[in-house]
Scaffold this motif. Structure first.
Motif, PDB file in Angstrom:
ATOM      1  N   HIS A   1      15.968  33.172   5.395  1.00 13.85           N
ATOM      2  CA  HIS A   1      15.690  31.737   5.476  1.00 13.85           C
ATOM      3  C   HIS A   1      16.688  30.997   6.350  1.00 13.85           C
ATOM      4  O   HIS A   1      16.882  29.792   6.209  1.00 13.85           O
ATOM      5  N   ASP A   2      17.288  31.729   7.284  1.00 11.26           N
ATOM      6  CA  ASP A   2      18.238  31.112   8.221  1.00 11.26           C
ATOM      7  C   ASP A   2      17.552  30.740   9.540  1.00 11.26           C
ATOM      8  O   ASP A   2      18.222  30.481  10.527  1.00 11.26           O
TER       9      ASP A   2
ATOM     10  N   GLY B   1      12.767  29.014   7.158  1.00  7.27           N
ATOM     11  CA  GLY B   1      13.668  28.536   6.111  1.00  7.27           C
ATOM     12  C   GLY B   1      13.806  27.018   6.165  1.00  7.27           C
ATOM     13  O   GLY B   1      13.789  26.339   5.131  1.00  7.27           O
ATOM     14  N   ARG B   2      13.907  26.469   7.363  1.00 15.09           N
ATOM     15  CA  ARG B   2      14.008  25.003   7.495  1.00 15.09           C
ATOM     16  C   ARG B   2      12.702  24.338   7.060  1.00 15.09           C
ATOM     17  O   ARG B   2      12.725  23.257   6.457  1.00 15.09           O
TER      18      ARG B   2
ATOM     19  N   ASP C   1      12.722  24.267   3.274  1.00 19.05           N
ATOM     20  CA  ASP C   1      13.658  23.198   2.898  1.00 19.05           C
ATOM     21  C   ASP C   1      12.995  21.822   2.974  1.00 19.05           C
ATOM     22  O   ASP C   1      13.070  21.030   2.048  1.00 19.05           O
TER      23      ASP C   1
END
Ligand SMILES: [Cu+2]
Ligand SMILES: [Fe+3]
Ligand SMILES: [Fe+3]
Lengths: 289, 289
Positions: B195-196, B200-201, B204
């Motif tokens: 999730h990097d 992932g964003r 979020d």
């Protein structure tokens, strides 16, 4: 959430988004998930076809860099770009219609005085472009900024050439106090969109050609008016009915009039045939609020 | 084709595909264009939002390489992967359900004899896995091939570690003549999907977590049967109701039973607590034709 199946999964995904802090993002993702899932259901997408889609998008991503935007080409060729342009540029019928922006605009093109030759060495037949920038009531828009850009006789924009040649067949001008503009350039020519990548292969597989009819791009801005992004299309072009990116509007087609060798509109003389294009633009005033 | 607007463009794009040589490709693209356009219309996608979408897909493309498939993560987190799995694996209720493949399978994992420790040094609490591979009528499927793979106690698959450590917590086994299998591994643990990156964003921004409930992957093949790709999920896991990729099926949840230090199923002794998992798989016979 422990017994999802092909019928319940869509609601399960949407339920996961109820806590999204941004209401507009939630709205967009709700619609996106519904249509994406409906697509997979409608065609009963197989696992192999799904994987082919993953591979295609991966190739589109790897083709994309600073100079080449393959996702925009994909959006353009699927008609999505033109649809978004139309949705966001509804205006009264007397205003000039908008069309797709395209991937070849450059920020900060050189400023030219009225009458200048913006071709700046680009190969092509000479063409004199003249017109006015008007408001809806027919009154001139003095000093409007016009950015123009176009492909050369070989169908390429300056930015598609390797190496540094400076700006060619593109420039920024300002209309005079009566909203009039004129400049010299080259005759617009049909060109294929870049088709050596996955989008080109997609067009091939669909039995489609990659050509766009000859056109001259304009972006016109003036205080108090909506920015106008459009093209003028050359009447008679063989691709007017099959533009690869669906950008043609009848109201944007104009004649490039051919003239024999002789006196030119700028007071000079041409030893070869030359063209003239006359086109007026009508801007939409910004909504008052 | 010269006067497209927001209402007529979809039909214009579809009309362009009537000459596509491959009927199935034409069917898929027809549905895709319709749903894509309906999405843009439904939310009245703005030009800025469209461009944000182009940028997002570009990032997903640039994040994707040999080791990391961000488009699959995107498909997984939007529930598309699970939907496609469900659409393509309809079967009688007595058969073991399928679930998502996931991005961590490796071709050619090492072959182990029954009873072996496939953890091969992966960190985690010891776990003995036992079960049978059966046909729909309850008869054994002798010699079925089982590929198993799982994350370690830190939530990582072997392939997520930099450098070469060989295969860990993954292997290939063959059931015996009665369809029985058993092996030693480690207890499955919950882990977050990578999730990097842009996915992932996205999670979020949607207020979603990236976690998957603890599970053990199986791919089971035997002549005369459909290949089964599935997981067994650990009962009691806090993420069973919110799997980031929507893979949980009630029928796939099982107990990892804890045992105090003492004799183990393989006839040895454990100085620490250990787990056992018992699970039988029912394969779907291939359709006769
Ligand atoms: Cu739809
Ligand atoms: Fe163009
Ligand atoms: Fe997994």
């Amino acid at each position: 959430m422990r017994n999802l199946d092909e019928d319940t999964i869509t609601q399960a995904v949407l339920a996961r988004h109820t806590g999204a802090p941004d209401a507009r993002l939630r709205e967009i993702m709700t619609s996106l998930v519904q249509h994406l899932h409906a697509f997979a259901r409608d065609v009963r997408l197989t696992e192999a076809e799904w994987f082919e889609g993953i591979r295609f998008l991966t190739e589109v991503g790897h083709m994309t860099d600073d100079k080449r935007q393959e996702f925009i080409l994909l959006s353009d060729t699927l008609g999505l770009s033109m649809l978004v342009t139309a949705l966001n540029n509804r205006k009264p019928p007397e205003c000039t219609e908008s069309t797709v922006f395209g991937p070849f605009h450059v920020e900060g093109s050189p400023e030219y005085p009225l009458g200048a030759d913006v071709a700046n060495g680009a190969r092509g037949e000479p063409c004199y472009v003249r017109g006015r920038v008007l408001s809806r009531d027919g009154s001139p828009v003095p000093g409007a900024e016009l950015q123009v850009w176009q492909a050369d006789a070989d169908g390429f924009y300056d930015v598609q050439y390797k190496g540094e040649h400076g700006h060619r067949a593109r420039g920024t001008l300002h209309a005079d106090a009566e909203g009039r503009f004129h400049f010299k350039s080259i005759r617009a020519e049909a060109y294929p969109i870049p088709h050596d990548g996955p989008v080109g292969r997609m067009l091939d597989a669909l039995g489609r050609h990659p050509w766009r009819p000859a056109h001259l791009h304009f972006m016109i801005t003036a205080p108090g008016f909506e920015r106008l992004i459009t093209h003028v299309f050359r009447n008679g072009d063989q691709y007017l009915d099959s533009d690869a990116v669906f950008g043609v509007r009848r109201s944007l087609i104009a004649d490039w009039v051919v003239h024999p060798p002789g006196p030119t509109p700028d007071g000079g003389r041409s030893e070869q045939p030359f063209y003239t294009l006359d086109f007026d633009f009508v801007l939409n005033p910004l909504a008052q609020d």
